[in-house]
Each structure stands twice: as C-alpha cells, then as structure tokens.
Design a protein around this motif. Sequence first.
Motif: not given
Length: 151
Positions: A13-34
Amino acid sequence: MKCPFCGADDTRVIDSRPADENTSIRRRRHCDQCNKRFTTYEKVEAIPLMVVKKDDKRQAYDRFKIEQGVLRSCYKTKVTAEQMGQLVDSVEAEVFKQESKEISSNYIGELVMNGLKELDAVAYVRFASIYREFKDVDTFLEEIKKVIDKK
C-alpha cells in the motif's frame, strides 16, 4: 493483495484515504514485481438481515418499509420530516445493534410504535391500528383510551 496484472501475491500500500463519504477506504497499491499500480476499495461487510414475519416467512430487511409506515402514520400531523427521519434512524440503529441475522417484524413494529408514541398520539394510534390489526371500533377505542389516560 494479489496483483491484477502479473498475479504476484505480495503488493504494498502506497496511499490510503477515506472514500464514499467515509464508508470505505481507497488504497493505492504498488506491485514490486511488475512495477504497476492499482486501486482497491475496502468496505465493511454488512450482515444480511432477514425479517421474520408473523406467518414465519422471511424476507430481506428493507428500511423503505419502515419509512413508508412512519410516513403514512404521520400524514397530516405536526411531525416534521426530520423527526420522522430520526425515528427511522433510531429504529434501524436498534435493529442492527442486535447483531442477529434474523429479527422479528414484531420487534421492529414495537420499536416504531414506541417512537411514534413519543412524537404524536394520532400517528401512534394510526400505526397501532394497522400493526395490531384492530378488528373493531371497540379495540380502536381501547387504544385511544390508553393514550388519553397517559396524558
């Protein structure tokens, strides 16, 4: 989390933030392999709630049904839309507080009746007449007398 591009099992995970009016969490992810990035969303899994009707049939919980019952009961009374919304919210909160997969329609009906009793006597009697299936005028009058006696 598995990478959707290369299938690698380990991503970070490289970034996390609330989404959908704080009903979910949006996570940006990075694959080290590709070296690709992707987004995932995390939500709380809601327990599917079933309502057990008077005839023992089961159906999915539907907030709209409570809203409609309250709205019909409060028709042409001084109960505001905000008060009706708060009542429905409090009934729903109490229902989900039970943490059960099934709940009886009787329990929901009693919660609504108790809330309406606090808001407006006419709305309460209207709801009670349907919910308790008053068979005749005498039953209706008995319920009205109870309301009058408590004042």
